[in-house]
Design a protein around this motif. Sequence first.
Motif, PDB file in Angstrom:
ATOM      1  N   ALA A  12       0.839  -1.206   0.000  1.00  0.00           N
ATOM      2  CA  ALA A  12       0.000   0.000   0.000  1.00  0.00           C
ATOM      3  C   ALA A  12       0.870   1.250   0.000  1.00  0.00           C
ATOM      4  O   ALA A  12       1.799   1.377   0.794  1.00  0.00           O
ATOM      5  CB  ALA A  12      -0.911  -0.005   1.218  1.00  0.00           C
ATOM      6  N   TYR A  16      -4.515   1.451   4.003  1.00  0.00           N
ATOM      7  CA  TYR A  16      -5.819   1.104   4.587  1.00  0.00           C
ATOM      8  C   TYR A  16      -5.565   1.016   6.085  1.00  0.00           C
ATOM      9  O   TYR A  16      -4.765   0.212   6.539  1.00  0.00           O
ATOM     10  CB  TYR A  16      -6.252  -0.233   3.978  1.00  0.00           C
ATOM     11  CG  TYR A  16      -7.073  -1.173   4.836  1.00  0.00           C
ATOM     12  CD1 TYR A  16      -8.203  -0.750   5.541  1.00  0.00           C
ATOM     13  CD2 TYR A  16      -6.734  -2.527   4.886  1.00  0.00           C
ATOM     14  CE1 TYR A  16      -8.953  -1.659   6.282  1.00  0.00           C
ATOM     15  CE2 TYR A  16      -7.481  -3.434   5.618  1.00  0.00           C
ATOM     16  CZ  TYR A  16      -8.590  -2.992   6.318  1.00  0.00           C
ATOM     17  OH  TYR A  16      -9.312  -3.895   7.043  1.00  0.00           O
ATOM     18  N   LYS A  19     -11.276   0.215  10.230  1.00  0.00           N
ATOM     19  CA  LYS A  19     -12.508  -0.346   9.659  1.00  0.00           C
ATOM     20  C   LYS A  19     -13.718   0.399  10.175  1.00  0.00           C
ATOM     21  O   LYS A  19     -13.750   0.804  11.331  1.00  0.00           O
ATOM     22  CB  LYS A  19     -12.650  -1.812  10.103  1.00  0.00           C
ATOM     23  CG  LYS A  19     -11.605  -2.764   9.574  1.00  0.00           C
ATOM     24  CD  LYS A  19     -11.883  -4.164  10.126  1.00  0.00           C
ATOM     25  CE  LYS A  19     -10.908  -5.207   9.611  1.00  0.00           C
ATOM     26  NZ  LYS A  19      -9.533  -5.044  10.117  1.00  0.00           N
ATOM     27  N   ARG A  70     -10.048 -18.762  10.206  1.00  0.00           N
ATOM     28  CA  ARG A  70     -10.229 -17.647   9.264  1.00  0.00           C
ATOM     29  C   ARG A  70     -10.554 -18.173   7.874  1.00  0.00           C
ATOM     30  O   ARG A  70     -11.381 -17.611   7.159  1.00  0.00           O
ATOM     31  CB  ARG A  70      -8.960 -16.792   9.206  1.00  0.00           C
ATOM     32  CG  ARG A  70      -9.110 -15.487   9.947  1.00  0.00           C
ATOM     33  CD  ARG A  70      -7.893 -14.619   9.778  1.00  0.00           C
ATOM     34  NE  ARG A  70      -8.089 -13.590   8.769  1.00  0.00           N
ATOM     35  CZ  ARG A  70      -7.184 -12.648   8.501  1.00  0.00           C
ATOM     36  NH1 ARG A  70      -6.038 -12.624   9.148  1.00  0.00           N
ATOM     37  NH2 ARG A  70      -7.433 -11.743   7.575  1.00  0.00           N
ATOM     38  N   SER A 106      -1.278 -12.444   3.826  1.00  0.00           N
ATOM     39  CA  SER A 106      -2.736 -12.554   3.896  1.00  0.00           C
ATOM     40  C   SER A 106      -3.362 -11.931   2.653  1.00  0.00           C
ATOM     41  O   SER A 106      -4.425 -12.367   2.213  1.00  0.00           O
ATOM     42  CB  SER A 106      -3.287 -11.921   5.168  1.00  0.00           C
ATOM     43  OG  SER A 106      -3.302 -10.521   5.082  1.00  0.00           O
ATOM     44  N   SER A 138      -9.801 -10.702   3.879  1.00  0.00           N
ATOM     45  CA  SER A 138      -8.822  -9.762   4.425  1.00  0.00           C
ATOM     46  C   SER A 138      -8.869  -8.510   3.563  1.00  0.00           C
ATOM     47  O   SER A 138      -8.836  -8.597   2.325  1.00  0.00           O
ATOM     48  CB  SER A 138      -7.424 -10.379   4.400  1.00  0.00           C
ATOM     49  OG  SER A 138      -6.510  -9.486   4.994  1.00  0.00           O
ATOM     50  N   GLY A 139      -8.959  -7.362   4.221  1.00  0.00           N
ATOM     51  CA  GLY A 139      -9.177  -6.115   3.495  1.00  0.00           C
ATOM     52  C   GLY A 139      -8.195  -5.884   2.358  1.00  0.00           C
ATOM     53  O   GLY A 139      -8.578  -5.752   1.187  1.00  0.00           O
ATOM     54  N   SER A 140      -6.906  -5.873   2.698  1.00  0.00           N
ATOM     55  CA  SER A 140      -5.895  -5.537   1.696  1.00  0.00           C
ATOM     56  C   SER A 140      -5.888  -6.534   0.532  1.00  0.00           C
ATOM     57  O   SER A 140      -5.411  -6.220  -0.559  1.00  0.00           O
ATOM     58  CB  SER A 140      -4.516  -5.479   2.347  1.00  0.00           C
ATOM     59  OG  SER A 140      -4.266  -6.674   3.051  1.00  0.00           O
ATOM     60  N   ARG A 143      -7.320  -5.787  -3.066  1.00  0.00           N
ATOM     61  CA  ARG A 143      -6.531  -5.050  -4.066  1.00  0.00           C
ATOM     62  C   ARG A 143      -5.712  -5.983  -4.942  1.00  0.00           C
ATOM     63  O   ARG A 143      -5.320  -5.634  -6.055  1.00  0.00           O
ATOM     64  CB  ARG A 143      -5.608  -4.039  -3.356  1.00  0.00           C
ATOM     65  CG  ARG A 143      -6.352  -2.979  -2.524  1.00  0.00           C
ATOM     66  CD  ARG A 143      -5.395  -1.942  -1.942  1.00  0.00           C
ATOM     67  NE  ARG A 143      -4.354  -2.544  -1.149  1.00  0.00           N
ATOM     68  CZ  ARG A 143      -4.039  -2.235   0.116  1.00  0.00           C
ATOM     69  NH1 ARG A 143      -4.727  -1.288   0.751  1.00  0.00           N
ATOM     70  NH2 ARG A 143      -3.058  -2.838   0.730  1.00  0.00           N
ATOM     71  N   SER A 192      -2.165  -6.435  12.754  1.00  0.00           N
ATOM     72  CA  SER A 192      -2.703  -5.220  12.141  1.00  0.00           C
ATOM     73  C   SER A 192      -4.169  -5.024  12.532  1.00  0.00           C
ATOM     74  O   SER A 192      -4.611  -3.891  12.726  1.00  0.00           O
ATOM     75  CB  SER A 192      -2.527  -5.248  10.634  1.00  0.00           C
ATOM     76  OG  SER A 192      -3.068  -6.395  10.085  1.00  0.00           O
ATOM     77  N   ARG A 193      -4.912  -6.127  12.657  1.00  0.00           N
ATOM     78  CA  ARG A 193      -6.321  -6.008  13.066  1.00  0.00           C
ATOM     79  C   ARG A 193      -6.464  -5.315  14.401  1.00  0.00           C
ATOM     80  O   ARG A 193      -7.279  -4.418  14.574  1.00  0.00           O
ATOM     81  CB  ARG A 193      -6.963  -7.391  13.167  1.00  0.00           C
ATOM     82  CG  ARG A 193      -7.502  -7.809  11.856  1.00  0.00           C
ATOM     83  CD  ARG A 193      -8.371  -9.002  11.867  1.00  0.00           C
ATOM     84  NE  ARG A 193      -8.657  -9.250  10.455  1.00  0.00           N
ATOM     85  CZ  ARG A 193      -9.438 -10.171   9.987  1.00  0.00           C
ATOM     86  NH1 ARG A 193     -10.029 -10.993  10.816  1.00  0.00           N
ATOM     87  NH2 ARG A 193      -9.630 -10.294   8.707  1.00  0.00           N
ATOM     88  N   ASP A 283       4.521  -1.068   6.713  1.00  0.00           N
ATOM     89  CA  ASP A 283       3.194  -1.563   7.088  1.00  0.00           C
ATOM     90  C   ASP A 283       3.126  -1.844   8.593  1.00  0.00           C
ATOM     91  O   ASP A 283       3.897  -1.287   9.348  1.00  0.00           O
ATOM     92  CB  ASP A 283       2.845  -2.792   6.251  1.00  0.00           C
ATOM     93  CG  ASP A 283       2.448  -2.391   4.838  1.00  0.00           C
ATOM     94  OD1 ASP A 283       1.974  -1.260   4.666  1.00  0.00           O
ATOM     95  OD2 ASP A 283       2.635  -3.199   3.920  1.00  0.00           O
TER      96      ASP A 283
HETATM   97  C1  2P0 Z   1      -2.526  -1.832   3.912  1.00  0.00           C
HETATM   98  N1  2P0 Z   1      -2.286  -2.863   6.162  1.00  0.00           N
HETATM   99  O1  2P0 Z   1      -3.163  -0.974   3.289  1.00  0.00           O
HETATM  100  C2  2P0 Z   1      -2.433  -1.659   5.422  1.00  0.00           C
HETATM  101  C3  2P0 Z   1      -1.278  -0.806   5.810  1.00  0.00           C
HETATM  102  C4  2P0 Z   1      -1.270  -2.750   7.168  1.00  0.00           C
HETATM  103  C5  2P0 Z   1      -0.796  -1.357   7.116  1.00  0.00           C
HETATM  104  O2  2P0 Z   1      -3.975  -3.864   5.172  1.00  0.00           O
HETATM  105  O3  2P0 Z   1      -8.157  -7.088   9.130  1.00  0.00           O
HETATM  106  O4  2P0 Z   1      -4.372  -7.878   6.840  1.00  0.00           O
HETATM  107  O5  2P0 Z   1      -7.580  -8.648   7.275  1.00  0.00           O
HETATM  108  O6  2P0 Z   1      -8.647  -6.448   6.781  1.00  0.00           O
HETATM  109  O7  2P0 Z   1      -5.635  -6.325   5.287  1.00  0.00           O
HETATM  110  C6  2P0 Z   1      -3.059  -5.083   6.871  1.00  0.00           C
HETATM  111  O8  2P0 Z   1      -4.337  -5.413   7.246  1.00  0.00           O
HETATM  112  O9  2P0 Z   1      -6.327  -6.531   7.676  1.00  0.00           O
HETATM  113  C7  2P0 Z   1      -3.128  -3.900   6.029  1.00  0.00           C
HETATM  114  P1  2P0 Z   1      -7.751  -7.215   7.707  1.00  0.00           P
HETATM  115  P2  2P0 Z   1      -5.162  -6.635   6.636  1.00  0.00           P
HETATM  116  O10 2P0 Z   1      -1.931  -2.766   3.317  1.00  0.00           O
END
Ligand code: 2P0
Length: 325
Positions: A12, A16, A19, A70, A106, A138-140, A143, A192-193, A283
């Motif tokens: 990123a 992100y 939430k 998960r 993830s 998982s959010g990221s 993408r 990170s969660r 990150d």
């Molecule tokens: C990202 N990170 O945009 C941000 C920057 C960490 C710092 O997305 O809870 O594993 O599964 O949605 O996606 C790491 O969080 O969290 C992350 P969940 P995810 O890459």
Amino acid sequence: MKATARAHTNIALIKYWGKRDRSLILPMNNSLSLTLDGFYTETTVEFHDYLTADVFYLNNDCITGKAYQRVTSFLDRVREKAGRTDVYAEVHSVNHVPTAAGLASSASGFSALAAAASKAIGMQLNNQELSVLTRQGSGSACRSVYGGFVEWEKGLKEDGSDSHAIPIVPANHWDIRVAAAVMSSDAKKILSREGMERTVNTSSFYPSWVESIPADLITIKKGIMHKDFEKVGSIAEANCLRMHATTLAAHPPFTYWQSTTFLIMEAVRDLRSSGVPAYFTIDAGPNVKVLYLPEDEETVQHKLRSIAGVRDVIVSKPGQGISYV
Ligand code: 2P0
């Protein structure tokens, strides 16, 4: 009822962080990433009538506990969406992401799982629908459905149907490099969660983080379109620093940084002072990723490898989105 998919991880540049809905994984802010070719997960999903529960193998190890939960919770969503709550799956995942690099496996993991599982169960999702589904793992990861530079639009709807990634420019638009400086670290991690949640709930800096995103996005997208490396790098670096600042103002406060993290940040600033355009991003962990141009490969590698505490430097180029094997 079997399919195999490959997905790459992403880094990123606009983070992100936070939430607005934990169960559906809906973010507070849009984010923007670059998919990386060096790191990927390949996952095979096969649904069987005779199974009474899912089985999950990661790098040939049978996984139980939280990581299994998960995966199986995510497969519940897939089953429900497909109207096939009667079938369970055997999942084989192989990570080609060095865990030590601190690059989120993830993201590639849930992206490959979503693609393979939805195909194996007979759904024919387009990439946008696949991104919506992947996001719920998982959010990221949402993408990683696309290659190159990708934006995740937070969406406005409560059901999350408009919260998905959109491709900005493909991987071949711009040949840049991302080096992951790997450090030796056995520090206890704040997932990170957890970190996100604590920050959203308690950090007095959090509202200004959210407010700062739209302007960053406009500038970085212009920079990407015009291949303006200094613009893209400086916005990414500033955005990363602002994200990490929110953790310092959380209650209780925390940081993902370690002493080597600072050394790498300083080395990147040194590179810039000596005329080499290089920028860092970090990150939810201590590792640093450095953005630079191909012509500076040798200088950047040499500089990073000379830092005490840096064990390895792993380089990646822009990568492709989901593919089926
Ligand atoms: C990202 N990170 O945009 C941000 C920057 C960490 C710092 O997305 O809870 O594993 O599964 O949605 O996606 C790491 O969080 O969290 C992350 P969940 P995810 O890459």
